[in-house]
Design a protein around this motif. Structure first.
Motif, PDB file in Angstrom:
ATOM      1  N   UNK A 167      45.495  31.087  36.012  1.00  0.00           N
ATOM      2  CA  UNK A 167      45.435  31.605  37.189  1.00  0.00           C
ATOM      3  C   UNK A 167      45.348  32.957  37.793  1.00  0.00           C
ATOM      4  N   UNK A 168      45.112  33.309  39.487  1.00  0.00           N
ATOM      5  CA  UNK A 168      44.733  34.381  39.041  1.00  0.00           C
ATOM      6  C   UNK A 168      44.639  35.086  40.615  1.00  0.00           C
ATOM      7  N   UNK A 169      45.515  35.726  40.719  1.00  0.00           N
ATOM      8  CA  UNK A 169      45.391  36.638  42.210  1.00  0.00           C
ATOM      9  C   UNK A 169      44.581  37.620  42.105  1.00  0.00           C
ATOM     10  N   UNK A 170      43.420  37.674  42.855  1.00  0.00           N
ATOM     11  CA  UNK A 170      42.534  38.743  42.448  1.00  0.00           C
ATOM     12  C   UNK A 170      42.916  39.392  44.087  1.00  0.00           C
ATOM     13  N   UNK A 171      43.749  40.445  44.231  1.00  0.00           N
ATOM     14  CA  UNK A 171      43.820  41.289  45.710  1.00  0.00           C
ATOM     15  C   UNK A 171      42.368  42.020  45.453  1.00  0.00           C
ATOM     16  N   UNK A 172      42.694  41.589  47.076  1.00  0.00           N
ATOM     17  CA  UNK A 172      41.280  42.849  47.761  1.00  0.00           C
ATOM     18  C   UNK A 172      41.173  43.471  48.972  1.00  0.00           C
ATOM     19  N   UNK A 173      40.592  44.391  49.373  1.00  0.00           N
ATOM     20  CA  UNK A 173      41.481  45.833  49.770  1.00  0.00           C
ATOM     21  C   UNK A 173      39.794  45.482  51.554  1.00  0.00           C
ATOM     22  N   UNK A 174      39.897  44.987  51.665  1.00  0.00           N
ATOM     23  CA  UNK A 174      39.094  44.197  52.826  1.00  0.00           C
ATOM     24  C   UNK A 174      38.284  45.281  53.444  1.00  0.00           C
ATOM     25  N   UNK A 175      39.628  45.908  54.081  1.00  0.00           N
ATOM     26  CA  UNK A 175      38.267  47.267  54.832  1.00  0.00           C
ATOM     27  C   UNK A 175      37.835  47.885  54.353  1.00  0.00           C
ATOM     28  N   UNK A 176      37.869  47.971  53.179  1.00  0.00           N
ATOM     29  CA  UNK A 176      37.506  49.183  52.057  1.00  0.00           C
ATOM     30  C   UNK A 176      35.603  48.770  51.791  1.00  0.00           C
TER      31      UNK A 176
END
Length: 340
Positions: A167-176
């Motif tokens: 499994x993976x938590x693909x961390x995303x920075x939405x405001x960038x």
């Protein structure tokens, strides 16, 4: 068979064989110093690792160590390649619908994929350390690790190269993301280090849940201890892992240790758009999808992105309610302005 990597032992960690119930483990440096080393010589290492696994499960191995995910790195602490797909077109369609954009027909026949940062991953229990005002989001996904995949491999050939599932938590920075995509060069700063499950497992360990190069089990996501999502990873997956790997291999070889992600798991739930668990649906695997649903319904999002102190937990259980991969549990620890 279940494998993990202890943080101790250098940048690539120390390879562990983990028992089926995730209670015990055994370091195996005499077989392979790291998971990458085992993947590089899989035909020779796999039978030896499986012998240790069987002995660990039967109780024949004396003095096994207690398995502690908190001292583990991601199974591959760094990888030669990390490519993330977007195999659940429902997720893509929802995001585009919220901003009034049509979904091109090609999205149903040609997978989306980007190349993520593979030089460093965070551990399954490590903090997410980024600035709060960057729009911190999690993305719960399934991922596979491959052996060598030849240039131009067909999906069937590519599927046979799958060595491990996790499994993976693909961390995303939405405001960038908007400013980066506007440049026309894709994600970079908006995709910081991802976290993978404590344990990676061979496909045979999944039994009937692994079929058609897809994992057919609900993916459980909670945010601050509250259920947030439970969509089935095998449902509404437009492209299976064989197709995703073949997409990557169209113009290049994939070396042993390549990681391919499914993209955010997303179910249609009987209609085009999903519904929260509170409303009887299966919920979501990222905040952005919920926010897009809120935008469609009310004209603007109501749910904030993650803040320092928020914790996301991602896990998958087998048919008997036992954890398959262990849990990813990442807490946000924000950067101070002076640190940025």
């Amino acid at each position: 068979m279940k494998l993990a990597s202890l943080k101790a032992g250098g940048r690539d960690g120390t390879l562990l064989v983990v028992s089926r119930d995730l209670r015990h483990c055994r370091p195996v440096p005499a077989i392979a110093r790291s998971l990458q080393a085992a993947l590089d010589d899989w035909d020779a290492c796999e039978p030896q690792l499986r012998q240790v696994y069987e002995a660990l499960n039967s109780g024949a191995l004396p003095d096994p160590l207690a398995f502690d995910p908190a001292v583990c790195a991601s199974p591959l602490p760094r990888a030669y390649q990390w490519a993330d797909g977007s195999a659940y077109v429902n997720h893509v369609e929802l995001v585009r619908r919220a901003r009034g954009a049509e979904l091109p027909a090609s999205f149903y026949s040609d997978p989306l994929m980007y190349q993520g940062g593979s030089d460093s991953f965070i551990g399954p229990c490590d903090d997410i350390v980024v600035a709060e005002d960057w729009g911190i989001d999690f993305e719960a996904e399934v991922a596979v690790i491959t052996g060598d995949v030849p240039l131009g491999a067909a999906p069937e050939t590519a599927a046979r190269a799958i060595r491990l599932v996790m499994l993976v938590n693909d961390v995303s920075l939405r405001d960038l993301i908007p400013a980066e995509l506007a440049k026309g060069f894709g994600f970079f700063q908006s995709k910081p280090a991802s976290a993978f499950s404590p344990v990676a497992v061979t496909p045979d360990e999944l039994g009937s849940a692994w079929r058609g190069a897809k994992l057919h089990r609900p993916l459980l996501v909670s945010l601050n201890g509250k259920p947030f999502g439970r969509p089935d990873a095998g449902t509404d997956m437009t492209f299976d892992f064989g197709q995703l790997i073949a997409h990557l291999a169209k113009t290049r070889e994939a070396e042993a240790g390549t990681i391919i992600g499914s993209g955010t798991v997303s179910n249609k739930q009987g209609g085009l758009w999903g519904s929260s668990i509170e409303n009887g649906g299966v919920g979501y695997c990222c905040l952005a999808e919920l926010r897009m649903y809120e935008t469609i319904e009310a004209g603007k999002p109501a749910t904030p992105f993650m803040s320092p102190g928020d914790t996301v937990r991602i896990e998958m259980l087998d048919a008997d309610g036992r954890s398959i991969f262990g849990a990813i549990e990442n807490r946000v620890r924000g950067l101070l302005k002076a640190e940025i």
